[in-house]
Structure formats: structure tokens, C-alpha cells
Design an enzyme around this catalytic site. Structure first.
Site, PDB file in Angstrom:
ATOM      1  N   ARG A 137     -71.294  30.845 -47.705  1.00 54.33           N
ATOM      2  CA  ARG A 137     -71.538  31.545 -48.981  1.00 54.33           C
ATOM      3  C   ARG A 137     -72.538  32.698 -48.808  1.00 54.33           C
ATOM      4  NH1 ARG A 137     -67.869  28.795 -49.622  1.00 54.33           N
ATOM      5  NH2 ARG A 137     -67.368  27.430 -51.367  1.00 54.33           N
TER       6      ARG A 137
ATOM      7  N   GLU B 237     -75.490  29.773 -56.789  1.00 52.59           N
ATOM      8  CA  GLU B 237     -74.531  30.594 -56.045  1.00 52.59           C
ATOM      9  C   GLU B 237     -74.286  31.934 -56.761  1.00 52.59           C
ATOM     10  OE1 GLU B 237     -70.951  28.427 -54.510  1.00 52.59           O
ATOM     11  OE2 GLU B 237     -69.904  30.111 -55.406  1.00 52.59           O
TER      12      GLU B 237
ATOM     13  N   SER C  83     -68.522  26.693 -58.908  1.00 58.27           N
ATOM     14  CA  SER C  83     -69.688  25.933 -58.437  1.00 58.27           C
ATOM     15  C   SER C  83     -70.952  26.737 -58.712  1.00 58.27           C
ATOM     16  CB  SER C  83     -69.593  25.689 -56.933  1.00 58.27           C
ATOM     17  OG  SER C  83     -68.413  24.997 -56.650  1.00 58.27           O
TER      18      SER C  83
HETATM   19  C1  LIG Z   1     -63.348  28.723 -61.871  1.00 58.31           C
HETATM   20  C2  LIG Z   1     -64.030  29.349 -60.683  1.00 58.31           C
HETATM   21  C3  LIG Z   1     -63.780  28.862 -59.421  1.00 58.31           C
HETATM   22  C4  LIG Z   1     -64.398  29.439 -58.302  1.00 58.31           C
HETATM   23  N1  LIG Z   1     -64.123  28.931 -57.076  1.00 58.31           N
HETATM   24  C5  LIG Z   1     -64.703  29.464 -55.972  1.00 58.31           C
HETATM   25  C6  LIG Z   1     -64.415  28.944 -54.667  1.00 58.31           C
HETATM   26  O1  LIG Z   1     -63.627  28.021 -54.506  1.00 58.31           O
HETATM   27  N2  LIG Z   1     -65.031  29.518 -53.613  1.00 58.31           N
HETATM   28  C7  LIG Z   1     -65.886  30.565 -53.742  1.00 58.31           C
HETATM   29  O2  LIG Z   1     -66.416  31.030 -52.714  1.00 58.31           O
HETATM   30  N3  LIG Z   1     -66.169  31.090 -54.961  1.00 58.31           N
HETATM   31  C8  LIG Z   1     -65.602  30.571 -56.064  1.00 58.31           C
HETATM   32  N4  LIG Z   1     -65.884  31.078 -57.304  1.00 58.31           N
HETATM   33  C9  LIG Z   1     -66.848  32.188 -57.424  1.00 58.31           C
HETATM   34  C10 LIG Z   1     -66.178  33.589 -57.526  1.00 58.31           C
HETATM   35  O3  LIG Z   1     -64.837  33.474 -57.867  1.00 58.31           O
HETATM   36  C11 LIG Z   1     -66.291  34.369 -56.213  1.00 58.31           C
HETATM   37  O4  LIG Z   1     -67.627  34.501 -55.815  1.00 58.31           O
HETATM   38  C12 LIG Z   1     -65.679  35.772 -56.345  1.00 58.31           C
HETATM   39  O5  LIG Z   1     -65.611  36.376 -55.074  1.00 58.31           O
HETATM   40  C13 LIG Z   1     -66.440  36.688 -57.281  1.00 58.31           C
HETATM   41  O6  LIG Z   1     -65.659  37.845 -57.469  1.00 58.31           O
HETATM   42  P1  LIG Z   1     -65.871  38.807 -58.708  1.00 58.31           P
HETATM   43  O7  LIG Z   1     -64.985  39.980 -58.483  1.00 58.31           O
HETATM   44  O8  LIG Z   1     -65.661  38.076 -59.961  1.00 58.31           O
HETATM   45  O9  LIG Z   1     -67.383  39.232 -58.505  1.00 58.31           O
HETATM   46  P2  LIG Z   1     -68.493  39.467 -59.642  1.00 58.31           P
HETATM   47  O10 LIG Z   1     -68.835  38.158 -60.252  1.00 58.31           O
HETATM   48  O11 LIG Z   1     -68.091  40.553 -60.540  1.00 58.31           O
HETATM   49  O12 LIG Z   1     -69.705  39.947 -58.724  1.00 58.31           O
HETATM   50  C14 LIG Z   1     -70.332  39.055 -57.827  1.00 58.31           C
HETATM   51  C15 LIG Z   1     -71.318  39.846 -56.968  1.00 58.31           C
HETATM   52  O13 LIG Z   1     -70.608  40.751 -56.130  1.00 58.31           O
HETATM   53  C16 LIG Z   1     -71.013  42.091 -56.392  1.00 58.31           C
HETATM   54  N5  LIG Z   1     -69.814  42.916 -56.254  1.00 58.31           N
HETATM   55  C17 LIG Z   1     -68.645  42.802 -56.937  1.00 58.31           C
HETATM   56  N6  LIG Z   1     -67.762  43.685 -56.462  1.00 58.31           N
HETATM   57  C18 LIG Z   1     -68.391  44.376 -55.480  1.00 58.31           C
HETATM   58  C19 LIG Z   1     -68.004  45.440 -54.605  1.00 58.31           C
HETATM   59  N7  LIG Z   1     -66.790  45.985 -54.644  1.00 58.31           N
HETATM   60  N8  LIG Z   1     -68.923  45.913 -53.721  1.00 58.31           N
HETATM   61  C20 LIG Z   1     -70.163  45.394 -53.671  1.00 58.31           C
HETATM   62  N9  LIG Z   1     -70.594  44.398 -54.472  1.00 58.31           N
HETATM   63  C21 LIG Z   1     -69.705  43.887 -55.358  1.00 58.31           C
HETATM   64  C22 LIG Z   1     -71.606  42.064 -57.790  1.00 58.31           C
HETATM   65  O14 LIG Z   1     -72.511  43.145 -57.996  1.00 58.31           O
HETATM   66  C23 LIG Z   1     -72.293  40.713 -57.779  1.00 58.31           C
HETATM   67  O15 LIG Z   1     -73.500  40.790 -57.071  1.00 58.31           O
HETATM   68  C24 LIG Z   1     -65.284  30.529 -58.453  1.00 58.31           C
HETATM   69  C25 LIG Z   1     -65.525  31.035 -59.748  1.00 58.31           C
HETATM   70  C26 LIG Z   1     -64.895  30.461 -60.839  1.00 58.31           C
HETATM   71  C27 LIG Z   1     -65.144  31.031 -62.206  1.00 58.31           C
END
Ligand SMILES: Cc1cc2nc3c(=O)[nH]c(=O)nc-3n(C[C@H](O)[C@H](O)[C@H](O)COP(=O)(O)OP(=O)(O)OC[C@H]3O[C@@H](n4cnc5c(N)ncnc54)[C@H](O)[C@@H]3O)c2cc1C
Length: 353
Positions: free
Chosen positions: A164, A345, A244
């Protein structure tokens, strides 16, 4: 016109917790080539929060400035020796990429099906599920350095992927990821033997009773993972959550052994090195009695999922501050009972952990 600007932009639909917050100004662009000018001019004085799908955010206070990339192209760059190099823009929805790659006949991403969010955010915390981390499949990450306005290309070693974690997460906001390239085996070359199915019930969900899994394909693993995830995790479209909430803590081996002797049912996993062990944050939280409970103060809508102790949920009107107070109360209990620090996380926006 590739740039859109919205003042007082509502973020409720842009964070999976469903927290009612707003960005002072939201800038959206469909073209990564807009970034140098935006950062040299509009973002020179104040740095924007980069927004992906908002599935790893806890917004306590809305940002003044936010930036979202709407770039959405996926393409195959090369196929040779039964491997494909696939390039996806940062704004592509992660699950769309997983299903697209399977349709093309590429394997490797099936265990990561249905993780919410965008391709651009996937390397940030090295998303992982069901025994696979995305860093294992990454060929290169193209990123824009915000302070210098320079585009860089990083190989997986430079990304320093860990549990992570990555160089991008450690150097928060230094880079904006614009595209990710993946090195994927073709489904034909990986064969049934190359599938990762010995993790958290995948084999059972696929209905495979014996050690032999001939005849199964990467698509079957994806379908099994989708079924498992739907049965275990609350759907953010119904109940706000960020998956999580806590990372599994990594503790010194001696501490893990002491805790294990005191609590024989406590799960202990191998970590990246022999001197440490990974504990189950879900087990620790459950043992403190938090599963299914709600924070008494405030709206009463900040709670812990009844299905999964690791998932904090917004039952309706919880604020980011309430969810943060709940998370802190849980972490304090775990620390008092087990002497273990658990860390969030998701990124906390507008407050410190
Ligand atoms: C129901 C559910 C299940 C999940 N299951 C998992 C799992 O199994 N495994 C896991 O690892 N995660 C899981 N997650 C967490 C999440 O899905 C991941 O961390 C995902 O990669 C976040 O993507 P996002 O586009 O929504 O990022 P955001 O939430 O929009 O941003 C997260 C971070 O990344 C930064 N960011 C976003 N895009 C960029 C970019 N292009 N360049 C630089 N920085 C950027 C943001 O500024 C922030 O700091 C889960 C979440 C949910 C809601």
C-alpha cells in the site's frame, strides 16, 4: 475546449464516502498537455488536490483548489513473446481497464477486478487485492512533476512499490500521474496454472474442489473476485465508504510472537522481511468490539460496517470530521489494548491524522 472550471464545486458525488463537501474551484482537463501551463499560471500560488474517483479520500474540509484529469484512452502499444504492453490514461476507470484487458485476451489484472478508482491513482498506494499488487504488472509510469513542469517516465524499481505504498505516496503531491503502462501476459500464455487462485476463497468461489484448475481462464478469476467483493464489501453507491480504512500494521517479530502467545486466534502474516510480521487490522478492530458500532457523538451516521471491521461507513449524514473522530477512537482502542498503532489507508483532506 479541454479545460472546464467550476466554482464551489460539490464533491459529494466525487468521494465514495459521500461526504458533503465542496472545492472552492474545480479544474478539469481532458488533455495532459494542459498541465505545464496550468501549473505555471493558475496553480502557481496554491497547489490543487488531484482528484481521481475519490475512493481513497476522507474529506474533512473541502480543498480550495481541485484538479481532475478526464483523459480516458486505453491502447495496446506492443505484443511480443506472448506479452502485451498496454497504456492507459490516468482518468480511465480502473475496473474498465481490467475488463478491457481481459476482452483483448490479456491476463494479469483479473485479481484486481472491481477496485474502485482511476488508473492514475492505482500506483499511488500500489493497489492490491487477492494476492496481487498492481506494481507487479506495471511496465512504466508517466508523471508530471508539479514544481518543475517536467514530464518523467519511471520504471517499476524507481516507483519503489511496497505494501500500500510507493515513491508517489511517500512524496505526496510531487508528481501527477498522467498514464500507466502495464506488461501483461496473454491469457493463452499464462494458462490455468499461472492463475493466482489460492487466496481468500477464490478457488472456492470458482467451484474448484481439486488442485487441478485446467479449463479455467483469467476471466473466471475476475468473475470470482467480483462475486467475492460484492458479497464482502458494502457498495459505496448504497453506503458511503472508502474500502479498507486501516492498513494492516507491520510489527517487529518479537512483538508479533508475544501477541500471538497472548491471543492464539490472532492472525499473523509474513511481511516483506524476516524481522517483521503483518497483523490483521480487521481482527484487532473486531477484538476491540468496534464491528457494526457507530460513533455516539454528532449525527450518529459514522460507523463501522457490520460486514467488515476494516470498513468505516457513512450511514447517511456523517461528516468527514465525524468519520475522522471515529477512526481516531478505534486506533486509540487498538493501541491501548494491543500496543499496536494502526494507520489510515485513505488520504485525509483538510486535517491531520
Ligand atoms: C469499496 C472499496 C473497495 C476498495 N478496495 C480496495 C482494494 O481491494 N485494494 C486497494 O488497494 N484499494 C482499495 N480501495 C481504495 C481505492 O479504491 C484505491 O486506493 C484507488 O486506487 C483510489 O483511486 P481514486 O481514483 O479513487 O483515487 P482518489 O481517492 O481520488 O485519490 C487517492 C490519492 O491519489 C491521488 N491521486 C489521484 N489521482 C492521481 C494522479 N493521477 N496523479 C497523482 N495523484 C493522484 C489523490 O490526490 C489522493 O492523494 C477500495 C475503495 C473502496 C471504496
Amino acid at each position: 475546449m479541454s479545460i472546464r472550471r467550476t466554482a464551489d464545486a460539490p464533491l459529494r458525488a466525487r468521494n465514495t464516502f459521500g461526504i458533503d463537501a465542496a472545492a472552492g474551484l474545480l479544474v478539469e482537463t481532458d488533455d495532459a498537455d494542459d498541465l505545464p501551463a496550468l501549473f505555471a499560471d493558475e496553480f502557481a500560488a496554491s497547489a490543487p488536490l488531484v482528484l481521481g474517483g475519490g475512493s481513497n479520500l476522507l474529506i474533512v474540509e473541502g480543498p480550495q483548489l481541485a484538479l481532475a484529469l478526464g483523459t480516458r484512452t486505453i491502447r495496446t502499444l506492443d505484443v511480443h513473446d506472448d506479452r502485451a504492453i498496454v497504456r492507459a490514461d490516468a482518468g480511465v476507470e480502473w475496473h474498465r481497464l481490467v475488463m478491457w484487458s481481459l476482452e483483448q485476451g490479456y491476463a494479469g489484472l483479473e485479481n484486481l477486478a472491481l477496485i474502485p478508482g482511476t488508473v492514475g491513482a492505482a500506483p499511488i498506494q500500489n493497489i492490491g487485492a487477492y494476492g496481487v499488487e498492481v506494481g507487479e504488472r506495471i511496465h512504466a509510469v508517466d508523471a508530471f512533476e508539479r514544481a518543475t513542469g517536467v514530464f518523467h517516465r519511471f520504471d517499476p524499481a524507481q516507483c519503489a512499490f511496497a505494501y500500500r505504498d510507493s515513491m508517489f505516496k511517500r512524496e505526496t503531491d510531487r508528481y501527477l500521474i498522467v498514464a500507466v503502462e502495464f506488461d501483461l501476459p496473454t491469457a493463452r500464455s499464462i494458462g490455468a496454472a499461472g492463475l493466482k487462485i489460492d487466496y481468500a476463497g477464490i478457488r472456492e468461489a470458482m467451484g474448484i474442489a481439486s488442485d487441478v484448475c485446467d479449463g479455467y481462464a483469467a476471466r473466471d478469476v475476475a468473475q470470482a473476485v467480483i462475486r467475492l467483493r460484492r458479497s464482502k464489501l458494502p457498495d459505496p453507491a448504497v453506503t458511503g465508504n472508502a474500502g479498507s480504512f486501516f492498513k494492516n500494521p507491520i510489527v517487529p517479530l518479537a512483538q508479533a510472537e508475544t501477541l500471538s502467545a497472548e491471543h492464539p486466534s490472532m492472525p499473523v502474516f509474513r511481511a516483506d522481511d524476516d524481522a517483521t510480521r503483518k497483523l490483521s487490522a480487521a481482527w484487532l478492530i473486531d477484538a476491540c468490539g468496534w464491528k457494526g458500532r457507530r460513533l455516539a457523538e454528532g449525527s450518529g451516521d459514522a460507523g463501522v460496517s457490520e460486514r467488515h471491521a476494516l470498513v468505516l461507513v457513512n450511514h447517511g449524514a456523517a461528516s468527514g470530521a465525524e468519520l475522522l473522530a471515529l477512526a481516531r477512537a478505534i486506533a486509540a482502542d487498538v493501541r491501548a489494548r494491543f500496543g499496536v498503532m494502526i494507520e489510515p489507508e485513505p488520504r485525509i483532506v483538510g486535517a491531520r491524522w
